[in-house]
Design an enzyme around this catalytic site. Structure first.
Site, mmCIF file in Angstrom:
data_model
loop_
_atom_site.group_PDB
_atom_site.id
_atom_site.type_symbol
_atom_site.label_atom_id
_atom_site.label_comp_id
_atom_site.label_asym_id
_atom_site.label_seq_id
_atom_site.Cartn_x
_atom_site.Cartn_y
_atom_site.Cartn_z
ATOM 1 N N ARG A 144 0.832 -1.203 0.000
ATOM 2 C CA ARG A 144 0.000 0.000 0.000
ATOM 3 C C ARG A 144 0.869 1.255 0.000
ATOM 4 O O ARG A 144 0.491 2.276 -0.576
ATOM 5 C CB ARG A 144 -0.931 -0.027 1.216
ATOM 6 C CG ARG A 144 -1.941 -1.184 1.172
ATOM 7 C CD ARG A 144 -2.793 -1.248 2.424
ATOM 8 N NE ARG A 144 -3.692 -2.391 2.421
ATOM 9 C CZ ARG A 144 -3.410 -3.579 2.931
ATOM 10 N NH1 ARG A 144 -2.215 -3.783 3.478
ATOM 11 N NH2 ARG A 144 -4.292 -4.558 2.893
ATOM 12 N N PRO A 177 -2.154 4.641 0.544
ATOM 13 C CA PRO A 177 -2.175 4.113 1.906
ATOM 14 C C PRO A 177 -3.060 4.981 2.794
ATOM 15 O O PRO A 177 -2.802 6.177 2.959
ATOM 16 C CB PRO A 177 -0.709 4.161 2.337
ATOM 17 C CG PRO A 177 -0.106 5.249 1.491
ATOM 18 C CD PRO A 177 -0.853 5.255 0.200
ATOM 19 N N ASP A 237 -4.016 5.635 5.906
ATOM 20 C CA ASP A 237 -3.673 6.468 7.064
ATOM 21 C C ASP A 237 -2.959 7.743 6.628
ATOM 22 O O ASP A 237 -3.234 8.830 7.131
ATOM 23 C CB ASP A 237 -2.795 5.671 8.036
ATOM 24 C CG ASP A 237 -3.436 4.354 8.428
ATOM 25 O OD1 ASP A 237 -4.395 4.375 9.211
ATOM 26 O OD2 ASP A 237 -2.991 3.306 7.921
ATOM 27 N N SER A 296 -10.719 4.994 6.572
ATOM 28 C CA SER A 296 -11.341 3.677 6.791
ATOM 29 C C SER A 296 -10.489 2.809 7.713
ATOM 30 O O SER A 296 -10.995 1.853 8.324
ATOM 31 C CB SER A 296 -11.578 2.963 5.463
ATOM 32 O OG SER A 296 -10.384 2.856 4.715
ATOM 33 N N ASP A 327 -9.689 -4.829 8.110
ATOM 34 C CA ASP A 327 -8.805 -5.813 8.738
ATOM 35 C C ASP A 327 -9.452 -6.405 9.985
ATOM 36 O O ASP A 327 -9.332 -7.597 10.262
ATOM 37 C CB ASP A 327 -7.468 -5.154 9.099
ATOM 38 C CG ASP A 327 -6.858 -4.422 7.934
ATOM 39 O OD1 ASP A 327 -6.291 -5.067 7.053
ATOM 40 O OD2 ASP A 327 -6.970 -3.182 7.907
ATOM 41 N N ARG A 354 -11.919 -8.877 8.896
ATOM 42 C CA ARG A 354 -11.220 -10.101 8.473
ATOM 43 C C ARG A 354 -10.807 -10.930 9.686
ATOM 44 O O ARG A 354 -10.919 -12.167 9.677
ATOM 45 C CB ARG A 354 -9.992 -9.732 7.644
ATOM 46 C CG ARG A 354 -10.315 -9.215 6.252
ATOM 47 C CD ARG A 354 -9.100 -8.582 5.586
ATOM 48 N NE ARG A 354 -9.379 -8.262 4.175
ATOM 49 C CZ ARG A 354 -8.648 -7.445 3.440
ATOM 50 N NH1 ARG A 354 -7.584 -6.837 3.975
ATOM 51 N NH2 ARG A 354 -8.973 -7.217 2.179
ATOM 52 N N HIS A 362 -15.261 -10.015 19.460
ATOM 53 C CA HIS A 362 -14.985 -8.608 19.727
ATOM 54 C C HIS A 362 -13.471 -8.438 19.829
ATOM 55 O O HIS A 362 -12.870 -8.628 20.897
ATOM 56 C CB HIS A 362 -15.687 -8.166 21.008
ATOM 57 C CG HIS A 362 -17.144 -8.546 21.046
ATOM 58 N ND1 HIS A 362 -18.072 -7.998 20.199
ATOM 59 C CD2 HIS A 362 -17.808 -9.467 21.797
ATOM 60 C CE1 HIS A 362 -19.260 -8.535 20.431
ATOM 61 N NE2 HIS A 362 -19.126 -9.432 21.399
ATOM 62 N N HIS A 382 -3.159 0.456 8.246
ATOM 63 C CA HIS A 382 -3.839 -0.468 7.332
ATOM 64 C C HIS A 382 -2.782 -0.914 6.318
ATOM 65 O O HIS A 382 -2.669 -0.404 5.216
ATOM 66 C CB HIS A 382 -4.998 0.230 6.617
ATOM 67 C CG HIS A 382 -5.650 -0.617 5.557
ATOM 68 N ND1 HIS A 382 -6.151 -1.874 5.808
ATOM 69 C CD2 HIS A 382 -5.864 -0.391 4.238
ATOM 70 C CE1 HIS A 382 -6.660 -2.383 4.697
ATOM 71 N NE2 HIS A 382 -6.487 -1.497 3.725
#
Length: 314
Positions: free
Chosen positions: A89, A122, A124, A144, A149, A152, A169, A176
């Site tokens: 990324r 990327p 962030d 986002s 992740d 996932r 949880h 990311h």
């Protein structure tokens, strides 16, 4: 009453997966598509409109331009270069910074006074770029982050443990990207800590499995890209989840890219940490007392973000 209006900038696979998810869940009342390829947005809007008789609510969907941002609640930026097989990324950094600059320049010409969600990778760093260039309040610019992740991770754990992902949880934090990590000290199956579950003799997940599960979550995007060139359904649904949290004023806790203002010992950076999301954007960044190794991983992830931000001309 003010309509719930969302503008998507970027009608590629991510943007349209997001739009499709919103149509199917009836997330907003008005949906505008903007892309450098105007014809594509016209076709995509027509295609989505043709499914409205089967959607849960009435929606107005159309191809637009930046003037449509004036009264929008949310602008979601999904435009950017696609991550190619073998690319990280961070390899997209310079290409997508140029694209982000052009988008923010156009948004600033409008009277937009809502919330920006950034999905471009990327993510962030692109969230930081969008915030820095826009001059908007840091609580109104959201990336986002690791919402995908985290989903996932919950799917993988739920599948192994034989429970619905909704009962897992657990959170992925940090970049990311390749420096992300799982905050295992806060991971639960229902009300049971994963550490306790993994210590049970008959557990389907053992303590020694946690590292491989984390590694799988970190690298699964590369497998998807190898198989079908890009990922889009999962992130589309994650973006929809963030959007619903904003439009419905949920005060929902999500691992979005949030600005750290002396949280976790850092500032002047966007990184994915659990944050409360509502109609005002980020209402609170939750500062967890991480275990020593988890804190080291977060520090490392933030260091990588800052090093790359320092290379940019913004």
């Amino acid at each position: 009453m003010k309509k719930n209006k969302v503008v998507i900038v970027g009608a590629g696979m991510v943007g349209m997966s997001y739009a499709y998810s919103m149509v199917n869940q009836g997330t907003c009342e008005e949906l505008v598509l903007i892309d450098i390829d105007k014809n594509r947005t016209i076709g995509e809007a027509l295609d989505l409109n043709h499914g409205l008789s089967y959607a849960p609510r009435k929606m107005k969907i159309y191809s637009g331009d930046y003037s449509d941002c004036n009264d929008a609640n949310i602008i979601c930026i999904t435009a950017g270069a696609t991550q190619l097989p073998g690319e990280t990324r961070l390899d997209l950094l310079n290409k997508n910074t140029k694209i982000m600059k052009s988008i923010i320049t156009e948004i600033k010409k409008t009277n937009f006074d809502g919330i920006i969600i950034v999905a471009s990778n990327p993510v962030d760093i692109m969230t930081y770029v969008a915030w820095k260039l826009s001059g908007y309040d840091r609580t109104k610019v959201i990336g986002s982050g690791t919402t995908l992740d985290t989903a996932r991770l919950r799917f993988g754990l739920g599948e192994r443990l034989g429970v619905t992902p909704k009962s897992i949880h657990a959170y992925v934090m940090g970049e990311h990207g390749d420096s992300q990590f799982v905050a295992w000290s806060y991971a639960l199956m229902g009300v049971q800590p994963i550490y306790q579950v993994a210590c049970k003799r008959d557990s389907k997940v053992k303590l020694e499995d946690l590292a491989s599960i984390e590694d799988e979550v970190r690298n699964i995007a590369y497998k998807i890209i190898d198989c079908k060139k890009s990922t889009y359904y999962g992130i589309g649904m994650a973006l929809n989840r963030i959007t619903k949290a904003i439009l419905e004023n949920e005060n929902c806790i999500l691992t979005v890219s949030s600005y750290l203002d002396n949280k976790y010992g850092h500032n002047d950076v966007f990184i994915a940490v659990p944050s409360i999301v509502n109609e005002n954007g980020i209402s609170e960044v939750i500062e967890l007392p991480l275990e020593k190794e988890e804190k080291r991983k977060l520090d490392d992830s933030i260091r990588i973000m800052k090093e790359n931000i320092g290379k940019l001309d913004i």
